[in-house]
Motif scaffolding. Structure first.
Motif, PDB file in Angstrom:
ATOM      1  N   ARG A   1       0.826  -1.223   0.000  1.00 25.58           N
ATOM      2  CA  ARG A   1       0.000   0.000   0.000  1.00 25.58           C
ATOM      3  C   ARG A   1       0.850   1.260   0.000  1.00 25.58           C
ATOM      4  NH1 ARG A   1      -3.030  -3.074   3.673  1.00 25.58           N
ATOM      5  NH2 ARG A   1      -2.246  -1.888   5.446  1.00 25.58           N
ATOM      6  N   TYR A   2       2.008   1.189   0.623  1.00 28.33           N
ATOM      7  CA  TYR A   2       2.901   2.344   0.656  1.00 28.33           C
ATOM      8  C   TYR A   2       3.637   2.559  -0.668  1.00 28.33           C
ATOM      9  CZ  TYR A   2       2.687   3.754   5.578  1.00 28.33           C
ATOM     10  OH  TYR A   2       2.283   4.245   6.786  1.00 28.33           O
ATOM     11  N   PHE A   3       4.059   1.477  -1.314  1.00 22.43           N
ATOM     12  CA  PHE A   3       5.024   1.611  -2.391  1.00 22.43           C
ATOM     13  C   PHE A   3       4.547   1.137  -3.764  1.00 22.43           C
ATOM     14  CE2 PHE A   3       7.567   1.152   1.539  1.00 22.43           C
ATOM     15  CZ  PHE A   3       8.199   2.395   1.518  1.00 22.43           C
ATOM     16  N   LEU A   4       3.414   0.445  -3.845  1.00 20.55           N
ATOM     17  CA  LEU A   4       2.924  -0.036  -5.127  1.00 20.55           C
ATOM     18  C   LEU A   4       1.590   0.616  -5.452  1.00 20.55           C
ATOM     19  CD1 LEU A   4       3.728  -3.867  -4.831  1.00 20.55           C
ATOM     20  CD2 LEU A   4       5.129  -2.053  -5.846  1.00 20.55           C
ATOM     21  N   LYS A   5       1.455   1.083  -6.678  1.00 14.26           N
ATOM     22  CA  LYS A   5       0.219   1.754  -7.069  1.00 14.26           C
ATOM     23  C   LYS A   5      -0.854   0.774  -7.530  1.00 14.26           C
ATOM     24  CE  LYS A   5       1.821   2.612 -11.822  1.00 14.26           C
ATOM     25  NZ  LYS A   5       2.084   3.662 -12.838  1.00 14.26           N
TER      26      LYS A   5
ATOM     27  N   LYS B   1      -3.616  -1.506  -7.196  1.00 13.85           N
ATOM     28  CA  LYS B   1      -4.559  -1.743  -6.104  1.00 13.85           C
ATOM     29  C   LYS B   1      -4.728  -3.217  -5.777  1.00 13.85           C
ATOM     30  CE  LYS B   1      -5.911   2.560  -5.367  1.00 13.85           C
ATOM     31  NZ  LYS B   1      -5.743   3.236  -4.062  1.00 13.85           N
ATOM     32  N   GLU B   2      -4.588  -4.080  -6.788  1.00 14.35           N
ATOM     33  CA  GLU B   2      -4.802  -5.503  -6.547  1.00 14.35           C
ATOM     34  C   GLU B   2      -3.773  -6.075  -5.573  1.00 14.35           C
ATOM     35  OE1 GLU B   2      -2.445  -5.113 -10.452  1.00 14.35           O
ATOM     36  OE2 GLU B   2      -4.121  -4.123  -9.436  1.00 14.35           O
TER      37      GLU B   2
ATOM     38  N   GLU C   1      -6.063  -7.628   1.371  1.00 12.92           N
ATOM     39  CA  GLU C   1      -5.785  -8.573   2.444  1.00 12.92           C
ATOM     40  C   GLU C   1      -7.019  -9.457   2.634  1.00 12.92           C
ATOM     41  OE1 GLU C   1      -2.784  -5.715   5.087  1.00 12.92           O
ATOM     42  OE2 GLU C   1      -4.792  -6.166   5.825  1.00 12.92           O
ATOM     43  N   GLU C   2      -6.920 -10.691   2.217  1.00  5.38           N
ATOM     44  CA  GLU C   2      -8.046 -11.619   2.315  1.00  5.38           C
ATOM     45  C   GLU C   2      -8.276 -12.007   3.773  1.00  5.38           C
ATOM     46  OE1 GLU C   2     -11.250 -13.666   0.921  1.00  5.38           O
ATOM     47  OE2 GLU C   2      -9.872 -12.464  -0.289  1.00  5.38           O
TER      48      GLU C   2
END
Length: 237
Positions: free
Chosen positions: A117-121, A123-124, A128-129
């Protein structure tokens, strides 16, 4: 990292807080016929209590699981001045696992994706399942089963639950299982309300919404007295 590690290990205030939790804390608490725990009671796909391996070849479920985890946590913080033995090292590792492990009753998700969430754009990668508990906690019969596992009278009792914020913008309610389970995650976090997430705080016998920072979720004047007077009558235990 070395300086950060040093600051944690020599902090007297942090040590006092940890010792207080070890002396008086527990993985769950039963009071006034209410069962309180943080995140979940691990469940199977059919809603039954899941057996979890907590030490090699030793499994536990339900109340027994939480009791044994409490013992492991205390073992992790025992220090008699000797070198860390294998049991203590395992307990320390398990203590860290509780923060982000899929079979941890303090987490109960397939993975922690804070880094993503901090470093990757994409969304997939942020998803968190959640474990089966978070589906079944909507059902009254499952809430009854959990309460009875902990010796709570399910006809009169309640479960007080936290960990996962309630998304009111998606129609979710903090009151679940026909009024027998209540989610009080969030407290007075301004960061959470910016995401259109509901929060609730339990005041002895009253569930109080605490979206004090977000007028779109709570359009009245943002004072605590208004929150209490508006919502407390709706959610009394």
């Amino acid at each position: 990292m070395e300086k950060l590690h040093h600051n944690f290990t020599v902090s007297e205030k942090l040590r006092e807080h940890i010792l207080l939790l070890l002396r008086h804390g527990c993985m769950y608490k039963v009071v006034n016929n209410n069962l309180l725990y943080h995140a979940s009671i691990p469940l199977n796909e059919d809603g039954t209590l899941r057996e979890v391996e907590i030490t090699p070849k030793k499994i536990a479920k339900g109340k027994d699981l939480l009791n044994k985890i409490g013992t492991i946590i205390r073992r992790a913080f025992q220090n008699n001045g000797a070198e860390c033995d294998k049991d203590m090292q395992y307990a320390t590792d398990y203590f860290l696992y509780l923060w982000c492990g899929p079979n941890s009753p303090l987490f109960d998700k397939h993975a922690m994706t804070t880094f993503e969430r901090y470093f990757l754009k994409e969304k997939e990668t942020h998803h968190e399942e959640k474990g089966f508990y978070f589906k079944f906690r909507e059902r009254e019969d499952i809430a009854d089963t959990i309460m009875e596992e902990f010796g709570v009278n399910s006809a009169k009792g309640h479960i007080i639950n936290g960990h996962v914020p309630v998304h009111v913008n998606k129609g979710e309610s903090p009151i679940k299982a026909n009024g027998k389970l209540m989610v009080i995650d969030g407290g007075f976090s301004q960061a959470t309300t910016r995401k259109q997430v509901s929060q609730a705080t339990l005041w002895f016998t009253t569930l109080v919404a605490s979206n004090l920072f977000n007028t779109s979720l709570f359009p009245q004047k943002k004072t605590l007295s208004n929150v209490v007077s508006t919502l407390s009558a709706q959610h009394r235990l």
